[in-house]
Write a protein that holds these residues in place. Structure first.
Motif, PDB file in Angstrom:
ATOM      1  N   MET A 183       0.934  -1.168  -0.030  1.00 30.58           N
ATOM      2  CA  MET A 183       0.014   0.012   0.087  1.00 30.58           C
ATOM      3  C   MET A 183       0.947   1.321  -0.010  1.00 30.58           C
ATOM      4  SD  MET A 183      -3.500  -0.743   2.358  1.00 30.58           S
ATOM      5  CE  MET A 183      -2.307  -1.516   3.658  1.00 30.58           C
ATOM      6  N   SER A 184       1.777   1.044   0.741  1.00 30.95           N
ATOM      7  CA  SER A 184       2.823   2.611   0.801  1.00 30.95           C
ATOM      8  C   SER A 184       3.617   2.357  -0.637  1.00 30.95           C
ATOM      9  CB  SER A 184       3.997   2.155   1.717  1.00 30.95           C
ATOM     10  OG  SER A 184       4.922   3.177   1.879  1.00 30.95           O
ATOM     11  N   ASP A 185       3.965   1.411  -1.292  1.00 36.44           N
ATOM     12  CA  ASP A 185       4.490   1.733  -2.740  1.00 36.44           C
ATOM     13  C   ASP A 185       3.569   2.202  -3.906  1.00 36.44           C
ATOM     14  OD1 ASP A 185       6.912   0.509  -1.658  1.00 36.44           O
ATOM     15  OD2 ASP A 185       6.292  -1.500  -2.293  1.00 36.44           O
ATOM     16  N   ALA A 186       2.178   1.753  -3.534  1.00 36.85           N
ATOM     17  CA  ALA A 186       1.123   2.085  -4.376  1.00 36.85           C
ATOM     18  C   ALA A 186       0.882   3.766  -4.018  1.00 36.85           C
ATOM     19  CB  ALA A 186       0.048   1.393  -4.437  1.00 36.85           C
ATOM     20  N   GLN A 187       1.019   4.058  -2.801  1.00 34.22           N
ATOM     21  CA  GLN A 187       0.830   5.522  -2.700  1.00 34.22           C
ATOM     22  C   GLN A 187       1.884   6.310  -3.048  1.00 34.22           C
ATOM     23  OE1 GLN A 187      -1.672   7.171  -0.885  1.00 34.22           O
ATOM     24  NE2 GLN A 187      -0.738   8.877  -1.697  1.00 34.22           N
ATOM     25  N   ASP A 188       3.100   5.762  -2.978  1.00 37.49           N
ATOM     26  CA  ASP A 188       4.432   6.398  -3.703  1.00 37.49           C
ATOM     27  C   ASP A 188       4.159   6.511  -5.102  1.00 37.49           C
ATOM     28  OD1 ASP A 188       5.449   6.628  -1.168  1.00 37.49           O
ATOM     29  OD2 ASP A 188       6.741   4.912  -1.324  1.00 37.49           O
ATOM     30  N   LEU A 189       3.444   5.539  -5.919  1.00 39.65           N
ATOM     31  CA  LEU A 189       3.208   5.766  -7.175  1.00 39.65           C
ATOM     32  C   LEU A 189       2.250   6.915  -7.523  1.00 39.65           C
ATOM     33  CD1 LEU A 189       3.949   4.263  -9.844  1.00 39.65           C
ATOM     34  CD2 LEU A 189       2.071   2.785  -9.440  1.00 39.65           C
ATOM     35  N   ILE A 190       1.204   7.051  -6.443  1.00 40.35           N
ATOM     36  CA  ILE A 190       0.078   8.146  -6.688  1.00 40.35           C
ATOM     37  C   ILE A 190       0.869   9.495  -6.668  1.00 40.35           C
ATOM     38  CG2 ILE A 190      -1.844   9.211  -5.678  1.00 40.35           C
ATOM     39  CD1 ILE A 190      -2.833   6.468  -4.754  1.00 40.35           C
ATOM     40  N   ASP A 191       1.890   9.385  -5.737  1.00 40.45           N
ATOM     41  CA  ASP A 191       2.366  10.890  -5.589  1.00 40.45           C
ATOM     42  C   ASP A 191       3.395  11.125  -6.772  1.00 40.45           C
ATOM     43  OD1 ASP A 191       1.499  10.968  -3.019  1.00 40.45           O
ATOM     44  OD2 ASP A 191       3.108  10.120  -1.936  1.00 40.45           O
ATOM     45  N   LYS A 213      11.596  11.595 -13.441  1.00 40.05           N
ATOM     46  CA  LYS A 213      10.600  11.052 -12.715  1.00 40.05           C
ATOM     47  C   LYS A 213       9.905   9.750 -13.351  1.00 40.05           C
ATOM     48  CE  LYS A 213       8.969  12.222  -9.541  1.00 40.05           C
ATOM     49  NZ  LYS A 213       9.270  11.827  -7.962  1.00 40.05           N
ATOM     50  N   VAL A 214       9.753   9.991 -14.772  1.00 37.84           N
ATOM     51  CA  VAL A 214       9.291   8.365 -15.484  1.00 37.84           C
ATOM     52  C   VAL A 214      10.142   7.361 -15.262  1.00 37.84           C
ATOM     53  CG1 VAL A 214       8.702   7.682 -17.771  1.00 37.84           C
ATOM     54  CG2 VAL A 214       8.142   9.746 -17.017  1.00 37.84           C
ATOM     55  N   ALA A 215      11.534   7.560 -15.213  1.00 34.45           N
ATOM     56  CA  ALA A 215      12.353   6.429 -14.963  1.00 34.45           C
ATOM     57  C   ALA A 215      12.389   5.936 -13.783  1.00 34.45           C
ATOM     58  CB  ALA A 215      13.989   6.880 -15.424  1.00 34.45           C
ATOM     59  N   SER A 216      12.101   6.845 -12.747  1.00 33.18           N
ATOM     60  CA  SER A 216      11.917   6.453 -11.175  1.00 33.18           C
ATOM     61  C   SER A 216      10.599   5.710 -11.204  1.00 33.18           C
ATOM     62  CB  SER A 216      11.756   7.720 -10.350  1.00 33.18           C
ATOM     63  OG  SER A 216      11.488   7.322  -9.055  1.00 33.18           O
ATOM     64  N   MET A 217       9.447   6.206 -11.776  1.00 31.70           N
ATOM     65  CA  MET A 217       8.449   5.330 -11.994  1.00 31.70           C
ATOM     66  C   MET A 217       8.446   4.108 -12.336  1.00 31.70           C
ATOM     67  SD  MET A 217       5.386   7.960 -12.779  1.00 31.70           S
ATOM     68  CE  MET A 217       4.093   6.935 -12.494  1.00 31.70           C
ATOM     69  N   LYS A 218       9.251   3.892 -13.237  1.00 25.21           N
ATOM     70  CA  LYS A 218       9.692   2.444 -13.942  1.00 25.21           C
ATOM     71  C   LYS A 218      10.011   1.455 -12.918  1.00 25.21           C
ATOM     72  CE  LYS A 218       9.525   3.649 -18.681  1.00 25.21           C
ATOM     73  NZ  LYS A 218      10.376   3.721 -19.961  1.00 25.21           N
TER      74      LYS A 218
END
Length: 249
Positions: free
Chosen positions: A39-47, A74-79
């Motif tokens: 859930m914390s990882d998904a919240q980081d993805l939302i941020d 940011k896109v590279a980080s999201m990947k």
């Protein structure tokens, strides 16, 4: 059953059941922690997706190279975030595939938006009217829509992880309930063993010895337990019978 056998059986069952139940509880605790981390990882993805939305607006308004650099970082980080996320169900796997596809589409759209921004930045004001503003407008709208969809998918991941955490928590509570039940059964078994098979026979022995000491050799213990104390009571009654016969003679 012999008292020694009952005690050995109790110890063996305790040695087998207790580690099993505690290992189950540990397993469910780990599941709760993993779901919480998901859930914390998904919240980081939302941020991160929210940050992308801001960068889209900055790129469209200010046409700065800094915004473009931050976007690509940011896109590279999201990947990396998406690749590192744990997959526990087909639903989560499908959600992550959808996020990856939308990020690929966003990269292509943002590239066009960045080209338009670079052209607008380099052109003079007299030539700005020649730029296709429709490309920029559609690109911005598409990027904002895609980032919003990524956020919605991340919220769906959070809901799924919350359900997993709730299920693991219920299972952990059940395992703890089994621990309490097992402890209660052990205590009840020990209480029954001590009271019915040890303390009660001791009181009968005490009363019997008092009767024999008073000269009542006809008294019998009449303990018919199938254990060591029952055998001792039978031997005591036989001894009392012989002592009584000897005294009579």
């Amino acid at each position: 059953m012999k008292i020694r056998l009952q005690i050995r059986w109790l110890l063996a069952m305790t040695a087998l059941i207790t580690p099993l139940i505690f290992s189950m509880a540990f397993f469910f605790v780990r599941d709760v922690e993993s779901a919480t981390q998901d859930m914390s990882d998904a919240q980081d993805l939302i941020d991160s997706a929210t940050n992308l939305r801001q960068l889209v607006v900055e790129t469209a308004l200010f046409h700065e190279a800094r915004s473009q650099e931050q976007w690509y970082k940011k896109v590279a980080s999201m990947k990396l975030q998406v690749d590192a996320m744990r997959v526990t169900s087909d639903r989560e796997a499908a959600d992550l595939v959808r996020i990856r596809k939308k990020m690929e589409l966003m990269q292509g759209i943002y590239f066009r938006l960045a080209e338009v921004s670079d052209v607008k930045l380099n052109l003079t004001s007299s030539r700005l009217s020649k730029i296709d503003a429709g490309i920029e407008s559609r690109s911005i709208t598409s990027l904002l829509d895609f980032t919003l969809e990524v956020i919605d998918i991340a919220h769906d991941l959070i809901r799924g992880n919350r359900e997993e955490a709730s299920q693991a928590l219920r299972s952990m509570q059940l395992s703890l309930g089994l621990v309490v039940l097992a402890m209660f059964l052990v205590i009840a078994f020990v209480w029954r063993l001590v009271v019915h098979h040890i303390l009660r026979p001791l009181r009968i022995f005490e009363h019997g010895t008092q009767q024999i000491a008073a000269g009542d050799y006809s008294h019998r213990l009449k303990l018919y337990q199938q254990d060591e104390i029952g055998e001792l009571a039978t031997a005591f009654d036989s001894m009392t019978l012989r002592v009584g016969a000897t005294s009579h003679e």
